[in-house]
Design a protein around this motif. Structure first.
Motif, PDB file in Angstrom:
ATOM      1  N   ASP A   9     -52.223  77.496 -24.110  1.00 25.95           N
ATOM      2  CA  ASP A   9     -51.058  78.112 -24.733  1.00 25.95           C
ATOM      3  C   ASP A   9     -50.725  77.527 -26.103  1.00 25.95           C
ATOM      4  N   SER A  10     -51.213  76.324 -26.384  1.00 29.86           N
ATOM      5  CA  SER A  10     -50.924  75.715 -27.682  1.00 29.86           C
ATOM      6  C   SER A  10     -52.099  75.842 -28.654  1.00 29.86           C
ATOM      7  N   MET A  11     -53.149  76.546 -28.260  1.00 28.18           N
ATOM      8  CA  MET A  11     -54.348  76.622 -29.092  1.00 28.18           C
ATOM      9  C   MET A  11     -54.052  77.163 -30.483  1.00 28.18           C
ATOM     10  N   LEU A  12     -53.233  78.191 -30.580  1.00 31.29           N
ATOM     11  CA  LEU A  12     -52.938  78.761 -31.893  1.00 31.29           C
ATOM     12  C   LEU A  12     -52.241  77.763 -32.805  1.00 31.29           C
ATOM     13  N   TYR A  35     -43.235  84.505 -30.476  1.00 29.11           N
ATOM     14  CA  TYR A  35     -44.160  84.507 -31.614  1.00 29.11           C
ATOM     15  C   TYR A  35     -44.020  83.260 -32.481  1.00 29.11           C
ATOM     16  N   GLU A  36     -42.797  82.739 -32.651  1.00 30.10           N
ATOM     17  CA  GLU A  36     -42.621  81.557 -33.505  1.00 30.10           C
ATOM     18  C   GLU A  36     -43.283  80.327 -32.891  1.00 30.10           C
ATOM     19  N   SER A  41     -47.496  76.718 -36.603  1.00 26.46           N
ATOM     20  CA  SER A  41     -47.633  75.277 -36.365  1.00 26.46           C
ATOM     21  C   SER A  41     -46.299  74.596 -36.672  1.00 26.46           C
ATOM     22  N   GLU A  42     -46.268  73.293 -36.476  1.00 24.54           N
ATOM     23  CA  GLU A  42     -45.036  72.523 -36.714  1.00 24.54           C
ATOM     24  C   GLU A  42     -44.551  72.650 -38.156  1.00 24.54           C
ATOM     25  N   ASP A  43     -45.492  72.821 -39.115  1.00 27.09           N
ATOM     26  CA  ASP A  43     -45.090  72.943 -40.522  1.00 27.09           C
ATOM     27  C   ASP A  43     -44.830  74.401 -40.928  1.00 27.09           C
TER      28      ASP A  43
END
Length: 185
Positions: A9-12, A35-36, A41-43
């Motif tokens: 789930d975090s691959m993107l 979607y967010e 990513s974090e940035d």
């Protein structure tokens, strides 16, 4: 087998790409509620700047619009990206009605080559239209896909209605036009 859904789930967020081509998932996998967190990513950079929906209904219309509006992500909507399957199915159905099984088998490789050539041409023309209109700054790619589809359907309906009024002319037109839109064999 360990549950690795968190990694999946975090691959993107972890993998950056020029193009993201989701070819599976449930309808609405990417939606306004996620979607967010799923695509940025974090940035706040998007996982990809181009999404080609290989999966039917992968993103909801509002998620597509938000990605385009907030990050300029270009999305080729599922029904534009997947036309090849629909067109191939149409040719298969026509072949089943117009040819015997043995005739089809004798000509199969030539028919497949004709269909692939046709698919490439149609896909290139639609892509050129979508990206040309997008480059002109007139909206998001899904909007152009939907408009083009609506116009094709309206023209098809208008032609069908006009031809229904004159069956003899319809038969003559079909005879003249059909060969141009079928595989050569």
């Amino acid at each position: 087998v360990a549950d690795d859904s968190a990694s999946r789930d975090s691959m993107l967020k972890r993998v950056k790409a020029d193009v993201f081509v989701p070819c599976g998932g449930r309808p609405g996998t990417l939606n306004l509620a996620n979607y967010e967190t799923a695509f940025f990513s974090e940035d706040s950079t998007p996982a990809a700047t181009l999404v080609v929906e290989g999966a039917n209904l992968y993103a909801t219309p509002d998620a597509r619009a938000a990605l385009h509006r907030e990050a300029g992500v270009r999305i080729v909507q599922d029904f534009s990206a997947n036309k090849g399957g629909v067109i191939c199915s149409s040719f298969e159905i026509l072949a089943a009605h117009l040819m015997s099984s043995s005739d089809f088998e004798m000509n199969k490789s030539a028919i497949v080559a004709d269909v692939v050539t046709s698919l490439r041409s149609l896909a290139a023309r639609e892509a050129a239209l979508l990206f040309r209109e997008h480059a002109r700054g007139r909206g998001a790619l899904p909007e152009f896909s939907e408009r083009a589809s609506e116009l094709v359907n309206k023209v098809g309906d208008a032609v069908a209605a006009a031809l229904a009024k004159d069956p003899a002319r319809a038969a003559a037109l079909y005879e003249d036009l059909a060969p141009d839109h079928l595989p050569a064999r």
